[in-house]
Design a protein around this motif. Structure first.
Motif, short mmCIF file in Angstrom:
data_model
loop_
_atom_site.label_atom_id
_atom_site.label_comp_id
_atom_site.label_asym_id
_atom_site.label_seq_id
_atom_site.Cartn_x
_atom_site.Cartn_y
_atom_site.Cartn_z
N GLU B 61 1.32 72.73 37.50
CA GLU B 61 2.15 73.66 36.42
C GLU B 61 3.07 73.63 35.81
O GLU B 61 4.79 73.08 36.46
CB GLU B 61 1.59 74.90 36.31
CG GLU B 61 3.36 75.86 37.44
CD GLU B 61 3.53 77.08 37.50
OE1 GLU B 61 3.20 77.52 36.58
OE2 GLU B 61 3.94 77.99 38.23
N ALA B 62 2.94 73.33 34.63
CA ALA B 62 3.59 73.17 33.74
C ALA B 62 4.31 74.15 33.10
O ALA B 62 3.39 74.89 32.76
CB ALA B 62 3.55 71.98 32.76
N ARG B 63 6.18 74.02 32.62
CA ARG B 63 6.61 75.66 31.79
C ARG B 63 7.53 75.22 30.94
O ARG B 63 8.31 74.04 31.77
CB ARG B 63 6.60 76.73 33.03
CG ARG B 63 6.82 76.99 33.87
CD ARG B 63 6.66 78.50 34.23
NE ARG B 63 5.52 79.03 35.12
CZ ARG B 63 6.39 79.94 36.32
NH1 ARG B 63 7.26 79.51 36.29
NH2 ARG B 63 5.54 80.29 36.82
N GLY B 64 7.64 75.93 29.77
CA GLY B 64 8.65 75.52 29.16
C GLY B 64 8.37 75.65 28.02
O GLY B 64 7.10 76.30 27.52
N ALA B 65 8.92 75.18 27.00
CA ALA B 65 8.51 75.08 25.51
C ALA B 65 8.21 73.35 24.98
O ALA B 65 9.16 72.88 26.18
CB ALA B 65 9.02 75.99 24.63
N VAL B 66 6.46 73.17 24.54
CA VAL B 66 6.69 71.50 24.13
C VAL B 66 6.13 71.32 22.38
O VAL B 66 5.50 72.32 22.45
CB VAL B 66 5.86 70.99 24.81
CG1 VAL B 66 5.44 69.22 24.23
CG2 VAL B 66 6.41 70.78 26.32
N ARG B 67 7.29 71.65 21.78
CA ARG B 67 6.60 71.78 20.07
C ARG B 67 5.97 70.71 19.60
O ARG B 67 7.36 69.74 19.91
CB ARG B 67 7.58 72.71 19.53
CG ARG B 67 7.21 74.51 19.89
CD ARG B 67 8.07 75.16 19.29
NE ARG B 67 8.18 76.61 19.25
CZ ARG B 67 9.28 76.79 20.99
NH1 ARG B 67 10.14 76.14 20.86
NH2 ARG B 67 9.53 78.01 21.02
#
Ligand code: ATP
Ligand code: ATP
Ligand code: MG
Ligand code: MG
Lengths: 247, 243, 372, 374, 296
Positions: B61-67
């Motif tokens: 799973e990937a967490r955090g933010a990519v914008r």
């Protein structure tokens, strides 16, 4: 030691490998370069028996091995690595190498012995892992290794088999810059004075130049040149067809 | 970085099969030029790219933010992201071995846009010639050309390219570098690359990863000029670059 | 919790043979003895009068329960043997039922029609079945993948057709062939001796488990595991993939034949549906249900499958089901409906099979365990 | 405890345990359903509604074998282990053949149900049957051609034991009476019957005897009809359960049926009693089997108590009035002699009726005496 | 002579039935890489839905247009069930072949048992137009119309499938998706839709086979699909996985072989020959008749 005589592989009309004559002396390090699609990997496949040539012969120590299946050739001392890493993904790194050691030493057809009990195999495997610097990854599943690590494992598998003739297909591809020197020295140590011969495909020219005694250049399946590095590098066709202008 | 970044990654963490592979990675990709992602084998470069396009494996799973701009990427399915202009060239090329070269390219056409076949064939004439060959029987280098060509058929807002020169002949490396250079004139590129000569030629910004974290970010030229820095981050002197 | 990821990764059990990966140190002392303990418990089970209402019809030592358990154990062994092919070597055979059927019909025909004593019949059958596996394997292994699956299926289908044709009245066709017990040792005949059949089945299971585990932990087992991942690579390492696959195939075939010998004694006859491809498919289901390539998964899968297969008929006709509204009671009274549903649910709730339960429960247990 | 515990039969007033092992699920579930309905009706009839023999209650335990002999054997062993002395049921021949030896090994009474295989007759002294056997079908078929001498008879049957038995019976019964018998056999899994129909037609028989069971019967009949076989000769076959009648389609009226039983074939006391108890009030093929089984159970308990040998004695040679009329258990091999019927089918769509043409008495349709095996 | 014609035409009818069953199987097996043991269930659903519609659906019946409506309903039901199965059960399991086997085996067991629980185990007469019970004389042979109907349907289905695979982009997507789903998504394509579509088509083809099989057999029973399935599998494999044309050739070979051997040989030999054909084809050409050579 290893020789090909007019080795040719055609698919339909197209000659993928076209009448290749190669001679590899004991202790020699022969680099193979050539543009993408020149037929280098195909040549390796013919030599190791994964593909059957349409014409020509492969000789090992003077004996014709063209009709032998891959495993018989391997037993005769022909080892290789693959361009696209091919390791046993569901075994641990250490088990991968142990399997290779065991394949080499014989005794694989023992149904009732405990494999883990063979200290010699274990020791030889650990030695091979040490040499490529993968010791710390011993218990990881080979399938989960990062790309560069798989390349190293490939070499460890090769080392474990102690082949007399080694075919390396782009061993440096995808290896991080830092690890290149280390791997180069591992590969360098492969030949040494032991009389082993190496055939290596590589696109990293500096590595080739550092290691190779002679360089063979393939182009459109045929052998364009096979000579000392200096001569080859000076060859105008090679310059034009393969090297281009360096970055 | 003066201009607004095209892509910003904030505190990205990826776990796969219980392993903490990325541990809070943050960086930004400039709206022009090539941002290069560097690091030794296994630090998580490919994992980063894959997380950005939403290809973290099922058991991870990937967490955090990519914008990208105002858009948040992490929760969106990959095909949406790609249609939205995020081009991805994977590390292992991933051409469809059973399909012909032409079919591989046709597959990459996106609905509603005119595919730029001229551009691709001009860059890689080989692909035009081998149109009917099955991609699986292409040589490694040819496959790489196909993988890049596939993405260049369409207009992209950002390209993610994972080790495009791996396994390529020096001449082709130069060509690919040139192609990327030209591509980067119109589209920003986030590039993973081991070949420091290519990096030197293309990169404007650099992000260095180490053991799942960002070890250094800044100007690429600066990184490559300072031998001490290169040595400590990448483990090589900038002189020992193979070409 | 931000420790740097360690290089020592505990391997997921579903993919690595236990024998090849180091276990937890704490278990090391105990683990080798656990199977032995399980064996002893299973062996003394018939001395227990424990009554498990709903689970078994009668107390543990009643003949009905022992008979059911014996069948379950045989299938536990069969599944473990099949796993040697499928889970450990990666060969998908759709014809494994043939060797089991060879064991059942071989013994039955030799005893009933040829009048041989049991030990001769059993010996001949096991030798014959193993030879059959070696011969057919030698042909089928010229193919790989799905083609291999289909060729084995074709061979098994021929077996099924031959049994159904009933040449010379040997097999009894669709009616099957009851075993002539007059020449059998008295200890194996009659309801009062069901316990001996139970012990026989247990011995068979133990034998298979021992063989499979020894083999997969042996140098050969290592090669088989390698074959599962990359056959071409094995060849390049200097080993002949064909030989190793044939060994695995023959061994598994022999174990299945032996299972057939035991089974025919337990059931007291042969019936043609054991020759059907459905049986192979059930073996596959058992292995997957349990967890392919794991130490106990296939055994548990086989036991559970057979248990459900037998017990669901009773469940279907129980009052609990009959009292439900029709739209529930009708499907639920179909044993196959329940069985099929269980498979489907198992895939989603125990991915990796029953064997993965332990790993999945470990985090839970660790949190529950008081910290020292 | 001991390594295994087997309950023994109870005292005098204790209930009598009867185990019914038959198909509640699986492909033969509808046969099983008729059997159990018949059994319940029969038990009611034979005990005059009390469910008791003397002061002992008949306690029936049902077990589903799903058509699988292995399951049937397990269930039987379980029942025997619990002290059951009487086992009945077995919808399929495979089950009957494998349960019979179990009964003999453990010395309990076994009354086989609808299973038609001849091999149950004379299987051993503990085994009886409450239904008809293939031989009786064939004898009934023979009654259609009158004098068999010089006639040409073809048997069309499935591969396997069922087909073998029918073929052998026809050869013995009709061939023995002077007819030449040949056979056309087809795999039970066949889906296309044209080749077989052509073979039959080419043989130009005076009588065609068809022994076919299974879901492909509809296609088989249609093909025989389309290829003109039904029009060109007398075709005899067994009449299956009511639900299958519509699958004969147009072919139905062109076939001469031999029948084990159908609703209206008899008008006995027992038939009336059975009709009253059965759901829907319509009897079918296997109701008489269940009914007779119950009658035999009651007789065995009445005369034998808990002693199996006495039960056997009581049943051997016993003559009773069943649903079909007078039935007789032949002492030598435990064959159940019973009336058999010739029938015609009429109607269309889903509404068909069968009418009896002729009734053969138990003696007329009696199979030859089999050697008692054990 | 007319025996040969009769055997050939009825053999082709049988082949057509095999092809109809196999085409859907081959599609799902070869393209979506799912060994679908539940294919027999789709068949059963198609047959029972048609049977139900003919009796209960307004506008549907057993003859003329009503029959077409009934079959259409059956096909739709088959497609729908297939889509549901794909969405709910298979979708989470792509590239996990073995779990798929478990699920589809479970589904076929449960599904067939459900049909049996609802409509009983006994065969039921199938509603069908009267002309389908008749025969047509061809060169002196009395050829059943139901067989001819099957042949026509099979040809139509073959054409439609080929057109779909050749001329639509979906064919490409599906083939690529089998190799590497992830990469297809990375090209901006919603691969899941394509796979659902494959299932829908496979389900529809199976349901059509079920409905027309009902016409052919004259009856419908829960296990009918299963018994056809084994031959359909053989056809798929002989033909080469995923090759619709290959399946067509193989179906014809199997149908004719069975028919002629059953007539000229002894009983059961036809089945043995078919199985033998399978083994021989696979040993000589492991990829099947129309399959391409596997690549290293
Ligand atoms: N099975 C095949 N069918 C058709 N063409 C093939 C096949 N295998 C290889 N080729 C073609 O043969 C040529 C040589 O391929 P090969 O893989 O040997 O190249 P290479 O020299 O190793 O290239 P690279 O450096 O890119 O790895 C290529 O043009 C490739 O497309
Ligand atoms: N599916 C996976 N399961 C378990 N571990 C994984 C998986 N994918 C990657 N990893 C691990 O994550 C780490 C980072 O992998 P990644 O491929 O991102 O490295 P990389 O920086 O791209 O290396 P390279 O330069 O060799 O390509 C590695 O240690 C790898 O073993
Ligand atoms: Mg190459
Ligand atoms: Mg990478």
């Amino acid at each position: 030691m290893l020789a090909t005589r007019g080795l040719t592989w055609r698919i339909g009309e197209v000659a993928i490998v076209d009448s290749v004559y190669l001679d590899l002396q004991p202790g020699e390090f022969l680099g193979v370069i050539g543009p993408n699609g020149a037929g280098k990997t195909s040549l390796f496949n013919l030599i190791t028996g994964l593909r059957r040539p349409t014409e020509g012969k492969v000789l090992l120590d003077g004996a014709d091995i063209t009709a032998l299946p891959p495993h018989r050739r391997a037993r005769l001392g022909l080892g290789r690595t693959f361009q696209a890493s091919s390791v046993f993904g569901s075994l641990t790194v250490r088990e991968n190498v142990r399997l290779a050691v065991q394949a080499h030493r014989g005794g694989s057809m023992k149904l009732w012995r405990r494999a883990a009990a063979d200290r010699e195999v274990a020791a030889a495997a650990d030695a091979a892992l040490d040499r490529v610097g993968l010791h710390h990854r011993g218990t990881a599943l080979a399938g989960t290794l990062a790309h560069g690590e798989k390349r190293k494992l490939e070499i460890a598998l090769l080392l474990a088999g102690e082949p007399r003739v080694m075919l390396l297909d782009e061993p440096m591809a995808g290896v991080s810059a830092e690890d290149v020197p280390e791997l180069v020295s591992v590969i360098k140590s492969l030949t040494g004075d032991s009389g082993r011969a190496v055939l290596m495909v590589e696109h990293h020219m500096d590595v080739i130049l550092e290691l190779a005694d002679r360089i063979a250049v393939m182009h459109h399946g045929a052998l364009l040149a096979c000579d000392t590095p200096d001569t080859v590098m000076a060859n105008a066709t090679v310059q034009e067809a393969y090297l281009g202008e360096a970055l | 970085m003066a201009a607004e970044p095209i892509l910003s990654v904030e505190d990205l963490s990826v776990r796969i099969a219980g392993l903490h592979i990325l541990q809070g990675v943050s960086f930004e990709v400039a709206p022009t030029g090539v941002t290069v992602l560097l690091g030794r084998n296994g630090v998580g470069k490919s994992t980063t790219l894959r997380a950005i396009v939403g290809l973290t494996p099922r058991n991870g799973e990937a967490r955090g933010a990519v914008r990208m701009g105002a858009q948040s990427l992490l929760a969106r399915p990959t095909h949406r992201l790609v249609r939205g202009g995020l081009g991805y060239v994977p590390e292992d090329r991933c051409v469809f071995a059973g399909l012909t070269v032409t079919e591989n390219l046709r597959l990459a056409e996106r609905r509603g846009t005119t595919p730029a076949y001229d551009k691709v064939f001009a860059l890689f004439p080989e692909l035009d010639r081998r149109g009917r060959q099955r991609a699986g029987s292409l040589s490694g280098g040819q496959q790489q050309m196909l993988a890049i060509g596939r993405v260049l058929l369409n207009d992209n807002r950002l390209l993610l390219v994972d080790e495009p020169t791996k396994g390529l002949a020096p001449k082709v490396v130069t060509e690919v570098a040139e192609v990327l250079e030209r591509v980067a004139e119109s589209v920003p590129v986030l590039l993973v690359e081991q070949n420091l000569a290519v990096v030197r030629r293309l990169a404007s910004d650099a992000v260095v990863l180490s053991a799942g974290r960002v070890a250094w970010t800044g100007d690429a030229r600066e990184l490559l000029l300072e031998t001490a820095l290169t040595k400590s981050l990448l483990g090589v002197g900038s002189g020992e670059v193979h070409a | 919790m931000t420790e740097v990821k360690s290089a020592e990764v505990p391997a997921p059990p579903a993919t690595v043979p236990d024998e090849l990966s180091p276990g937890h140190a704490r278990w090391h002392g105990l683990r080798p003895y656990l199977p032995l303990v399980a064996l002893v418990v299973a062996a003394v089970l018939p001395y227990s009068t424990l009554n498990l209402p709903g689970v078994f019809e009668g107390p543990l030592n009643s003949p009905g329960t022992l008979q059911l358990l014996a069948i379950c154990l045989v299938f536990g062994g069969l599944a473990a043997g099949y796993d040697l092919l499928f889970g450990r070597t990666g060969m998908l055979s759709f014809g494994h039922a043939l060797y089991f059927a060879a064991g059942v019909y071989g013994t039955d025909v030799l005893i009933t029609k040829a009048g041989l004593p049991l030990w001769q019949a059993a010996l001949l059958t096991v030798v014959g079945g193993t030879t059959l596996a070696a011969l057919l394997g030698a042909v089928a292994l010229r193919t790989v993948g799905i083609a291999f699956a289909m060729v084995t299926l074709a061979f098994a289908q021929v077996g099924a057709i031959l049994v159904a044709r009933d040449f010379g009245g040997l097999t009894g066709g669709e009616e099957g062939l009851p075993l002539d017990v007059s020449g059998l040792p008295a200890a194996l005949v009659g309801v009062t001796n069901t316990v001996n059949l139970y012990w026989l089945a247990l011995a068979y299971l133990a034998l298979v488990v021992l063989v499979v585990h020894r083999v997969s932990g042996s140098p050969t087992g290592r090669v088989l595991a390698g074959l599962r991942d990359d056959e071409r690579r094995i060849g390049v390492l200097g080993l002949d993939p064909y030989r190793f696959k044939l060994v695995a195939f023959t061994l598994a075939g022999g174990l299945a034949t032996a299972g057939g010998v035991v089974y025919v004694l337990i059931v007291g006859g042969a019936s043609p549906h054991i020759t059907s491809s459905e049986l192979t498919l059930s073996l596959l289901v058992m292995v997957v249900l349990g967890g392919p390539g794991t130490r106990w998964g296939p055994v548990l899968g086989g036991i559970l499958y057979m248990y459900l297969d037998h017990r669901l008929t009773a469940f279907g006709s129980s009052d609990a089901v009959n009292n439900l509204p029709a739209f529930l009671s009708h499907p639920l009274s179909q044993p196959l409906f329940v069985l099929g549903t269980v498979f489907i649910l198992a895939v989603y709730f125990f991915p990796g099979g029953l064997a993965s339960l332990r790993t999945r429960l470990t985090p839970l247990l660790t949190t529950l365990r008081p910290r020292r | 405890g001991s390594p295994q515990d087997t309950a023994s039969g109870g005292g005098d007033a204790a209930p009598v345990k009867v185990g019914l092992v038959y198909s509640q699920s699986g492909p033969l579930a509808s046969y099983g359903k008729q059997y159990i309905e018949g059994f319940k009706a029969g038990l009611d009839f034979a005990t005059k509604g009390t469910g008791k023999v003397g002061d002992r209650k008949i306690e029936v335990t049902e077990a589903d074998d799903a058509g699988d002999p292995a399951k049937a054997v397990s269930a039987t062993k379980d029942l025997i282990g619990k002290g059951t002395k009487i086992i009945a049921g077995s919808t399929s021949s495979g089950v009957a053949l494998q349960v019979a030896p179990i009964a003999a090994q453990n010395k309990v009474l076994f009354i086989s149900g609808p299973a038609a295989t001849d091999a149950v007759t004379g299987a051993n002294k503990y085994t009886f049957r409450s239904g008809r056997q293939s031989w009786q079908d064939v004898v009934t078929a023979k009654s259609f051609i009158g004098d068999a001498a010089g006639k040409k008879v073809v048997v069309f049957a499935q591969d396997g034991a069922f087909g073998d038995a029918n073929e052998a019976a026809v050869k013995a019964v009709i061939g023995g009476a002077g007819a030449t018998v040949s056979s056309v056999r087809a795999p039970a899994s066949a889906t296309e019957f044209t080749p077989f129909a052509s073979q039959i037609k080419a043989a130009k028989p005076d009588l065609l005897f068809v022994a076919w069971a299974g879901t492909t019967a509809g296609a088989m009949w249609q093909t025989l009809d389309q290829q003109g076989v039904l029009a060109s000769t007398t075709v005899v076959t067994g009449l299956d359960i009511r639900a299958s009648w519509p699958t004969f389609g147009a072919a139905g009226s062109k076939i001469s049926f031999l029948s084990h039983y159908f609703d209206g074939a008899s008008d006995t006391e027992a038939a009336k009693a059975a009709k009253a108890k059965v759901a829907g009030g319509t009897l079918d093929l296997f109701h008489p089997d269940g009914f007779a089984a119950a009658q035999m159970v009651v007789r065995a308990v009445q005369e034998g108590g808990d002693d199996v040998d006495k039960m056997i004695k009581a049943l051997e040679g016993w003559e009773f009035e069943g649903v079909k009329g007078t039935m007789k258990i032949r002492a030598e091999d435990h064959a159940l002699l019973q009336p058999m019927y010739q029938a015609k089918l009429s109607g269309s769509g889903t509404a068909f009726t069968a009418t009896a043409q002729k009734t053969l008495t138990g003696d007329e349709s009696a199979p030859p005496v089999a050697q008692m095996k054990g | 002579m007319n025996t040969v014609v009769l055997l050939a035409l009825t053999g082709l009818g049988l082949a057509a039935l095999y092809f109809l069953v196999a085409s859907g199987l081959s599609l799902v097996f070869g393209l979506a890489d799912v060994l679908n043991f539940a294919h027999g269930l789709f068949l059963g659903v198609g047959a029972y839905a048609t049977w139900w519609a003919a009796g209960n659906l307004p506008g549907a019946g057993s003859d003329g247009l009503g029959f077409v409506v009934a079959v259409a309903f059956g096909v739709l039901a088959g497609a729908l069930v297939a889509v549901l199965v794909e969405l709910v059960l298979i979708r989470p399991l792509y590239s996990r072949t073995i779990e798929q086997v478990l699920v589809t085996v479970g589904l076929s067991l449960a599904g067939v048992a459900l049909l049996q629980a609802t409509w009983g185990a006994d065969p039921r007469p199938f509603p069908r137009p009267d002309w389908s019970r008749d025969v047509t004389a061809v060169l002196g042979a009395q050829v059943p119309n139901a067989g001819l109907l099957l042949i026509v349907a099979a040809v139509v289905v073959l054409g439609a499938l080929l057109a779909f695979l050749r001329w639509t982009r979906y064919g490409l997507i599906i083939r690529a998706g089998v190799e590497n789903r992830e990469m297809v998504t990375a090209l901006g394509i919603d691969v899941r839709k394509a796979f659902t579509l494959v299932f829908a088509i496979g389900g529809a083809a199976a349901a059509l086979a079920g409905a027309l099989g009902g016409v052919y057999f004259g009856t419908v029973s829960p296990g009918q699909g299963g018994s056809l399935l084994i031959f359909a599998f053989i056809v798929v494999v002989i033909g080469g996985m995923g090759s619709v044309v290959g399946s067509a050739y193989a179906a014809v070979a199997v149908g004719l072989l069975q028919q002629f051997v059953n007539y000229y040989g002894t009983s059961g030999l036809g089945d043995l020959c078919v199985v033998g054909l399978l083994a021989v084809v696979l040993l000589l050409r492991p990829q099947g008749l129309a399959g391409k050579v596997a690549h290293a």
